[in-house]
Motif scaffolding. Sequence first.
Motif, PDB file in Angstrom:
ATOM      1  N   ARG A 170      -9.894  12.821  -4.690  1.00 53.34           N
ATOM      2  CA  ARG A 170      -9.211  13.495  -3.583  1.00 53.34           C
ATOM      3  C   ARG A 170      -7.707  13.194  -3.663  1.00 53.34           C
ATOM      4  O   ARG A 170      -6.878  14.076  -3.490  1.00 53.34           O
ATOM      5  CB  ARG A 170      -9.773  13.020  -2.241  1.00 53.34           C
ATOM      6  N   LEU A 171      -7.360  11.936  -3.942  1.00 54.66           N
ATOM      7  CA  LEU A 171      -5.964  11.506  -3.968  1.00 54.66           C
ATOM      8  C   LEU A 171      -5.200  12.008  -5.193  1.00 54.66           C
ATOM      9  O   LEU A 171      -4.044  12.425  -5.085  1.00 54.66           O
ATOM     10  CB  LEU A 171      -5.890   9.977  -3.932  1.00 54.66           C
ATOM     11  N   ASP A 192       0.830  -1.208   0.000  1.00 55.19           N
ATOM     12  CA  ASP A 192       0.000   0.000   0.000  1.00 55.19           C
ATOM     13  C   ASP A 192       0.861   1.253   0.000  1.00 55.19           C
ATOM     14  O   ASP A 192       0.577   2.211  -0.722  1.00 55.19           O
ATOM     15  CB  ASP A 192      -0.941   0.008   1.203  1.00 55.19           C
ATOM     16  N   GLY A 220       1.197   3.933  -3.083  1.00 54.35           N
ATOM     17  CA  GLY A 220       0.872   5.317  -2.769  1.00 54.35           C
ATOM     18  C   GLY A 220       1.951   6.290  -3.213  1.00 54.35           C
ATOM     19  O   GLY A 220       1.659   7.427  -3.570  1.00 54.35           O
ATOM     20  N   VAL A 269      -3.879   6.190  -8.937  1.00 58.50           N
ATOM     21  CA  VAL A 269      -3.912   6.237  -7.480  1.00 58.50           C
ATOM     22  C   VAL A 269      -4.425   4.900  -6.968  1.00 58.50           C
ATOM     23  O   VAL A 269      -5.193   4.211  -7.641  1.00 58.50           O
ATOM     24  CB  VAL A 269      -4.761   7.407  -6.907  1.00 58.50           C
ATOM     25  N   TRP A 270      -3.977   4.552  -5.777  1.00 59.66           N
ATOM     26  CA  TRP A 270      -4.366   3.323  -5.088  1.00 59.66           C
ATOM     27  C   TRP A 270      -5.120   3.723  -3.833  1.00 59.66           C
ATOM     28  O   TRP A 270      -4.626   4.531  -3.051  1.00 59.66           O
ATOM     29  CB  TRP A 270      -3.105   2.533  -4.742  1.00 59.66           C
ATOM     30  N   ASP A 271      -6.311   3.175  -3.644  1.00 63.98           N
ATOM     31  CA  ASP A 271      -7.104   3.533  -2.463  1.00 63.98           C
ATOM     32  C   ASP A 271      -7.079   2.452  -1.380  1.00 63.98           C
ATOM     33  O   ASP A 271      -7.851   2.500  -0.436  1.00 63.98           O
ATOM     34  CB  ASP A 271      -8.535   3.884  -2.848  1.00 63.98           C
ATOM     35  N   THR A 289      -5.866  20.509  -4.354  1.00 66.99           N
ATOM     36  CA  THR A 289      -6.893  19.763  -3.625  1.00 66.99           C
ATOM     37  C   THR A 289      -8.145  19.522  -4.465  1.00 66.99           C
ATOM     38  O   THR A 289      -8.964  18.680  -4.117  1.00 66.99           O
ATOM     39  CB  THR A 289      -7.296  20.493  -2.330  1.00 66.99           C
ATOM     40  N   LYS A 345      -1.517  14.137  -5.449  1.00 71.04           N
ATOM     41  CA  LYS A 345      -0.355  13.353  -5.868  1.00 71.04           C
ATOM     42  C   LYS A 345       0.337  13.951  -7.089  1.00 71.04           C
ATOM     43  O   LYS A 345       1.565  14.011  -7.145  1.00 71.04           O
ATOM     44  CB  LYS A 345      -0.787  11.912  -6.159  1.00 71.04           C
ATOM     45  N   GLU A 388     -12.995   9.475  -3.430  1.00 68.57           N
ATOM     46  CA  GLU A 388     -11.643   9.170  -2.942  1.00 68.57           C
ATOM     47  C   GLU A 388     -10.578   9.294  -4.034  1.00 68.57           C
ATOM     48  O   GLU A 388      -9.559   9.953  -3.818  1.00 68.57           O
ATOM     49  CB  GLU A 388     -11.608   7.790  -2.284  1.00 68.57           C
ATOM     50  N   PRO A 389     -10.754   8.681  -5.213  1.00 66.82           N
ATOM     51  CA  PRO A 389      -9.700   8.873  -6.222  1.00 66.82           C
ATOM     52  C   PRO A 389      -9.524  10.339  -6.628  1.00 66.82           C
ATOM     53  O   PRO A 389      -8.406  10.791  -6.867  1.00 66.82           O
ATOM     54  CB  PRO A 389     -10.139   8.007  -7.405  1.00 66.82           C
TER      55      PRO A 389
END
Length: 156
Positions: free
Chosen positions: A116-117, A19, A23, A47-49, A126, A121, A113-114
């Motif tokens: 947001r990430l 993980d 990330g 991205v990895w959640d 944001t 990254k 979530e993706p």
Amino acid sequence: MTDTQRRGRRIMMTPGERDAYLGEQRTCRVATLSPDGAPHVGALWFVWDGGSLWLYSITRSLRWSQLRGDARVAVVVDDGEGYGELRGVELTGRAEFVGEAPRTGEPCPELVEPERLFPVKYFGMTEMPHDGRHAWLRLTPETITSWDFRKLADLA
């Protein structure tokens, strides 16, 4: 179990290592299949959640059209220069199309979530920018294989 299999188990990443690795890495290689079975490999950001790999792909790409016909996909994330530095993760399964294509930012709970990430990254932002050319693919892996050759030093 053979010596090779035992060594393979010892150089696998733990779930926490995997993980963290997914990330921090920025680029993956995505393999898809044409209708005649010919492979195609291309690089993408992801991205990895913690359970799924999210790929942000151009919707007019060969990858996108191939996945429309055959959702099977293999993805590799790896790094390292010398043999003893090689690390990586291979994820396989079926890609799912999530949200509108191309993505314009319509509300979609699965993409919270993706989205947001991803901008943090890759862009240091944001808010997820939408360019009207990309959309989301989700790979919830059926298989995951990992390796960290740095662990070989511990096996000697």
